[in-house]
Design an enzyme around this catalytic site. Structure first.
Site, mmCIF file in Angstrom:
data_model
loop_
_atom_site.group_PDB
_atom_site.id
_atom_site.type_symbol
_atom_site.label_atom_id
_atom_site.label_comp_id
_atom_site.label_asym_id
_atom_site.label_seq_id
_atom_site.Cartn_x
_atom_site.Cartn_y
_atom_site.Cartn_z
ATOM 1 N N GLY A 18 0.828 -1.206 0.000
ATOM 2 C CA GLY A 18 0.000 0.000 0.000
ATOM 3 C C GLY A 18 0.858 1.250 0.000
ATOM 4 O O GLY A 18 1.818 1.359 0.762
ATOM 5 N N ALA A 19 0.500 2.183 -0.876
ATOM 6 C CA ALA A 19 1.311 3.390 -1.064
ATOM 7 C C ALA A 19 0.497 4.644 -0.798
ATOM 8 O O ALA A 19 0.696 5.679 -1.431
ATOM 9 C CB ALA A 19 1.878 3.413 -2.479
ATOM 10 N N GLY A 20 -0.443 4.575 0.175
ATOM 11 C CA GLY A 20 -1.122 5.790 0.643
ATOM 12 C C GLY A 20 -0.226 6.458 1.683
ATOM 13 O O GLY A 20 0.965 6.124 1.814
ATOM 14 N N PHE A 61 -13.076 22.136 12.676
ATOM 15 C CA PHE A 61 -13.570 20.869 12.137
ATOM 16 C C PHE A 61 -14.461 20.214 13.181
ATOM 17 O O PHE A 61 -14.337 20.505 14.380
ATOM 18 C CB PHE A 61 -12.377 19.950 11.808
ATOM 19 C CG PHE A 61 -12.312 19.554 10.367
ATOM 20 C CD1 PHE A 61 -11.742 20.384 9.428
ATOM 21 C CD2 PHE A 61 -12.821 18.322 9.940
ATOM 22 C CE1 PHE A 61 -11.683 20.031 8.094
ATOM 23 C CE2 PHE A 61 -12.765 17.960 8.609
ATOM 24 C CZ PHE A 61 -12.193 18.805 7.684
ATOM 25 N N ASP A 68 -8.640 -5.115 0.788
ATOM 26 C CA ASP A 68 -7.892 -6.341 0.462
ATOM 27 C C ASP A 68 -7.065 -6.836 1.658
ATOM 28 O O ASP A 68 -7.042 -8.038 1.948
ATOM 29 C CB ASP A 68 -6.949 -6.107 -0.733
ATOM 30 C CG ASP A 68 -7.686 -5.659 -1.986
ATOM 31 O OD1 ASP A 68 -8.927 -5.495 -1.917
ATOM 32 O OD2 ASP A 68 -7.038 -5.483 -3.026
ATOM 33 N N GLN A 86 -18.148 4.506 9.597
ATOM 34 C CA GLN A 86 -18.608 5.896 9.650
ATOM 35 C C GLN A 86 -19.317 6.345 8.372
ATOM 36 O O GLN A 86 -18.803 6.140 7.270
ATOM 37 C CB GLN A 86 -17.410 6.810 9.869
ATOM 38 C CG GLN A 86 -17.755 8.285 9.845
ATOM 39 C CD GLN A 86 -16.603 9.141 10.313
ATOM 40 O OE1 GLN A 86 -15.717 9.466 9.539
ATOM 41 N NE2 GLN A 86 -16.593 9.487 11.580
ATOM 42 N N HIS A 112 -20.281 9.776 6.576
ATOM 43 C CA HIS A 112 -20.025 11.215 6.587
ATOM 44 C C HIS A 112 -21.332 11.903 6.227
ATOM 45 O O HIS A 112 -21.999 11.499 5.266
ATOM 46 C CB HIS A 112 -18.933 11.536 5.552
ATOM 47 C CG HIS A 112 -18.370 12.914 5.666
ATOM 48 N ND1 HIS A 112 -19.128 14.028 5.468
ATOM 49 C CD2 HIS A 112 -17.119 13.351 5.960
ATOM 50 C CE1 HIS A 112 -18.355 15.109 5.627
ATOM 51 N NE2 HIS A 112 -17.140 14.720 5.927
ATOM 52 N N LEU A 134 -17.664 13.215 -1.721
ATOM 53 C CA LEU A 134 -17.551 13.912 -0.451
ATOM 54 C C LEU A 134 -17.522 15.427 -0.590
ATOM 55 O O LEU A 134 -16.807 15.969 -1.427
ATOM 56 C CB LEU A 134 -16.274 13.472 0.267
ATOM 57 C CG LEU A 134 -16.236 13.943 1.721
ATOM 58 C CD1 LEU A 134 -17.132 13.080 2.575
ATOM 59 C CD2 LEU A 134 -14.825 13.938 2.261
ATOM 60 N N GLU A 176 -15.984 18.414 5.508
ATOM 61 C CA GLU A 176 -16.477 19.106 6.699
ATOM 62 C C GLU A 176 -15.892 20.517 6.790
ATOM 63 O O GLU A 176 -16.425 21.379 7.503
ATOM 64 C CB GLU A 176 -15.996 18.280 7.898
ATOM 65 C CG GLU A 176 -16.824 18.331 9.110
ATOM 66 C CD GLU A 176 -16.391 17.214 10.053
ATOM 67 O OE1 GLU A 176 -16.868 16.082 9.895
ATOM 68 O OE2 GLU A 176 -15.555 17.480 10.934
ATOM 69 N N ARG A 189 -19.445 13.426 13.353
ATOM 70 C CA ARG A 189 -20.157 12.949 12.157
ATOM 71 C C ARG A 189 -21.300 11.988 12.448
ATOM 72 O O ARG A 189 -22.328 12.023 11.771
ATOM 73 C CB ARG A 189 -19.146 12.255 11.241
ATOM 74 C CG ARG A 189 -18.171 13.232 10.690
ATOM 75 C CD ARG A 189 -17.054 12.572 9.955
ATOM 76 N NE ARG A 189 -16.193 13.619 9.411
ATOM 77 C CZ ARG A 189 -15.049 13.393 8.802
ATOM 78 N NH1 ARG A 189 -14.614 12.164 8.657
ATOM 79 N NH2 ARG A 189 -14.340 14.388 8.339
ATOM 80 N N HIS A 234 -18.106 6.284 4.572
ATOM 81 C CA HIS A 234 -16.869 7.047 4.456
ATOM 82 C C HIS A 234 -15.629 6.369 5.026
ATOM 83 O O HIS A 234 -14.583 6.335 4.385
ATOM 84 C CB HIS A 234 -17.092 8.389 5.159
ATOM 85 C CG HIS A 234 -15.953 9.342 5.026
ATOM 86 N ND1 HIS A 234 -15.481 9.768 3.804
ATOM 87 C CD2 HIS A 234 -15.170 9.959 5.952
ATOM 88 C CE1 HIS A 234 -14.475 10.613 3.987
ATOM 89 N NE2 HIS A 234 -14.260 10.737 5.278
ATOM 90 N N ARG A 244 -14.678 8.218 14.254
ATOM 91 C CA ARG A 244 -13.468 9.033 14.065
ATOM 92 C C ARG A 244 -13.831 10.508 13.894
ATOM 93 O O ARG A 244 -14.799 10.829 13.213
ATOM 94 C CB ARG A 244 -12.708 8.553 12.827
ATOM 95 C CG ARG A 244 -11.558 9.459 12.441
ATOM 96 C CD ARG A 244 -10.753 8.906 11.298
ATOM 97 N NE ARG A 244 -11.382 9.000 9.995
ATOM 98 C CZ ARG A 244 -11.415 10.097 9.230
ATOM 99 N NH1 ARG A 244 -10.891 11.235 9.651
ATOM 100 N NH2 ARG A 244 -11.983 10.063 8.036
#
Ligand SMILES: Cc1cc2nc3c(=O)[nH]c(=O)nc-3n(C[C@H](O)[C@H](O)[C@H](O)COP(=O)(O)OP(=O)(O)OC[C@H]3O[C@@H](n4cnc5c(N)ncnc54)[C@H](O)[C@@H]3O)c2cc1C
Length: 578
Positions: free
Chosen positions: A11-13, A115, A216, A235, A237, A247, A250, A281, A351, A393
């Protein structure tokens, strides 16, 4: 091919890249990603990253901790939250030092905005805590981290889809991977593997999540015998574009936008007198659905697919252009409206997954409720559950989670691989994956995969969404189990090996089906309402019986469950009002 690395990140986030950056300081490191790294969902994050810098008004990590714990309806592990909020300040400055172009105040400091659920002095009033780069915060984080990884010599395998994890006697030894460009299978041997595969909003019909968010990592670990934690908490949103789910951050409410019903009433005043539109939320999503049920939705027909208005015109054209330009662009493109003049039709959209792969605060994956860990197996980011978000969250806390716990896990891996050896790789490591691919390509065809997917998404939306009942979840579970069985008959029409996206889509559907079943089963079991898990038949939070994390194992066709204690060492649970 067989590849060998000390540390492999899946994963490359934001979480994967930060972990890779840290691990690569002390280990030969590779990142495997089914997407090009810059297409990871982190790039879609709009509103901001929370840190108590106090640049515009007084703020403290302790207040941030309180808000996070209360926002999570007291299910977050408070020792982990302390690490999160203290690490947030350092992490934001580190990102700044690496070149992230944050929006600035007139005197050159990182700008901050309000927020949902973030307050000063333990709930008194909203506080400006979200650091941001216009409404492209995640995009900037991805760009910054990717450049640093390239600079540090991290090896990237783009469009490599991890299909299986190899775990033996509690130790992770490697992965079996499908290369999208060729259709070939490869094995990757490693001393340490970290999963950072992101969320799984795609199990719902209306979602803010990218197509690739199919869970995955959690699904293939669950099939390898790893427990998942708090899967019932998903969650919604409150502000997705009506009918599309895209989206609307917020930050629109943080900058002054308000929610209105068909009578032009600012209805959140009734549900959250202190924070109003900036309540957490879960509360805002429920308030919207309550208004709709009362007939106060814009159509007024009391059907759950009705909507309300988000009025951003009060922000003013100039501030819209500076602070939320992408949102204005989405609304012009998809709705044909100018948000400086017209309200945005919105409804709740699936979300964020609070639950996922259980880890300790070093990112090591837990084997059970006792806190025992797997050797060489880590997880971070949305797919993991540390747990810092508890039952709900707060906005801007996911990006903090990625950075703080991505970093800690990467550092832990670099230390671990120094002394660790490689585990054995079975000669026939690829057999299971090869057999699955063969089965999908040959033989008699059952129902088409798209039909199963559609039925799963509708079932989850209707019966395991914002409001839940025992009857609805029972029905959902029975439908989902049948769909999971029918998946055994799914066949693909496209036989070619190269860029077989029909095949990759079917592999993703299998993952979503497993996670949908685990979510419904966990939700049915929890007979209370807490955070995002709202039971109409059990409307109250029940700390006596349910102040526990839930663990669930995929045990053949059955689900095995257990409870894990929650760390409440800082703030004692209280009723939640805003
Ligand atoms: C529209 C939107 C806006 C948001 N805005 C905010 C915000 O303003 N602030 C905030 O705090 N949070 C926000 N969030 C939440 C936050 O962005 C995500 O929770 C977070 O970015 C997830 O990051 P991640 O690193 O865990 O995974 P992701 O960024 O989702 O990356 C997952 C990675 O895993 C890889 N992968 C997945 N499966 C496989 C596989 N089988 N094999 C190989 N690779 C695989 C993918 O290629 C990808 O690189 C937002 C979310 C959305 C959807």
């Amino acid at each position: 091919m067989k590849y060998v690395y000390d540390a492999i990140i899946v994963g490359a986030g934001g979480a994967g890249l930060y972990a890779a950056l840290e691990a690569s300081a002390g280990a030969k490191t590779a990142v495997l990603s089914k997407l090009h790294p810059l297409r990871s969902h982190t790039g879609a994050a709009q509103g901001g990253i929370g840190a108590a810098l106090g640049n515009l008004e007084e703020d403290k990590p302790e207040w941030h901790a309180f808000d996070t714990i209360k926002g999570g309806d007291y299910l977050a592990d408070q020792n982990a939250v302390k690490i999160l909020v203290e690490g947030a300040v350092e992490a934001v400055y580190h990102l700044e030092n690496m070149g992230l172009p944050f929006s600035r105040t007139a005197d050159g400091k990182i700008d901050q905005r309000r927020f949902g659920g973030h307050t000063r002095n333990f709930g008194e009033a909203p506080v400006m805590r979200a650091c941001y780069a216009a409404d492209r915060t995640g995009h900037m984080i991805l760009q910054t981290l990717y450049q640093q990884c390239i600079k540090n010599g991290v090896h990237f395998f783009d469009e490599y889809i991890v299909m299986e994890v190899l775990i033996e006697n509690g130790k992770c030894n490697g992965l079996v991977v499908l290369e999208l460009a060729t259709g070939e299978l490869h094995t990757f041997q490693a001393k340490a593997v970290l999963f950072a595969t992101g969320g799984f909003g795609r199990m719902y019909k209306t979602t803010s999540n990218a197509y690739a968010n199919t869970g995955d990592g959690p699904a293939l670990l669950a099939r390898a015998g790893v427990p998942l934690m708090d899967m019932e908490f998903f969650q919604f949103h409150p502000t997705g574009i009506y009918g599309m789910g895209i989206l609307i951050t917020e930050a629109v409410r943080g900058e002054g936008g308000i929610l209105l019903n068909r009578n032009g009433e600012r209805f959140m005043e009734e549900y959250a007198p202190t924070l109003v539109d900036l309540a957490p939320r879960d509360m805002v999503s429920r308030a919207i659905l309550t208004e709709i049920r009362k007939g106060n939705g814009i159509r007024g027909d009391k059907k759950i697919d009705d909507f309300v208005y988000l009025d951003a015109s009060r922000i003013g054209r100039e501030a819209i252009g500076k602070k939320i330009p992408d949102i204005a662009g989405f609304c012009a493109t998809y709705l044909g409206i100018d948000i400086a003049e017209k309200p945005i039709p919105v409804q709740p959209t699936a979300h964020y997954a609070m639950g996922g792969i259980p880890t300790d605060t070093q990112g090591r994956v837990l084997r059970d409720a006792s806190g025992a860990v797997y050797e060489g197996l880590y997880a971070a980011g949305e797919c993991a559950c540390v747990s810092v978000h508890g039952a709900n969250r707060l906005g801007t806390n996911s990006l903090v989670d990625l950075i703080v716990f991505g970093k800690r896990s990467g550092r832990e891996m670099a230390g671990f691989v120094k002394d660790a050896g490689f585990g054995p790789m079975p000669v026939s490591a690829e057999d299971g994956a090869r057999e699955k691919l063969g089965r999908l390509a040959d033989g008699k065809k059952g129902r088409p995969a798209w039909e199963l997917g559609e039925s799963m998404r509708e079932t989850m939306m209707e019966k395991v969404g914002v409001n839940r009942t025992e009857e609805g979840m029972r029905e959902a579970l029975s439908i989902l189990r049948t769909l999971r069985e029918e998946f055994g008959e799914v066949r693909i029409a496209e036989k070619q090996g190269e860029f077989n996206t029909e095949l990759s889509g079917v592999l993703e559907l299998e993952n979503l089906l497993d996670l949908a079943c685990l979510t419904a089963a966990s939700a049915e079991r929890r007979t209370e309402s807490r955070g995002a898990h709202m039971r109409e038949d059990f409307p109250e939070r029940n700390d006596g019986e349910w102040l526990y994390h839930s663990l669930i194992w995929l045990d053949g066709g059955k689900y095995r469950m257990d409870r894990k204690s929650v760390d409440i060492s800082i703030f004692k649970p209280k009723p939640r009002t805003y």
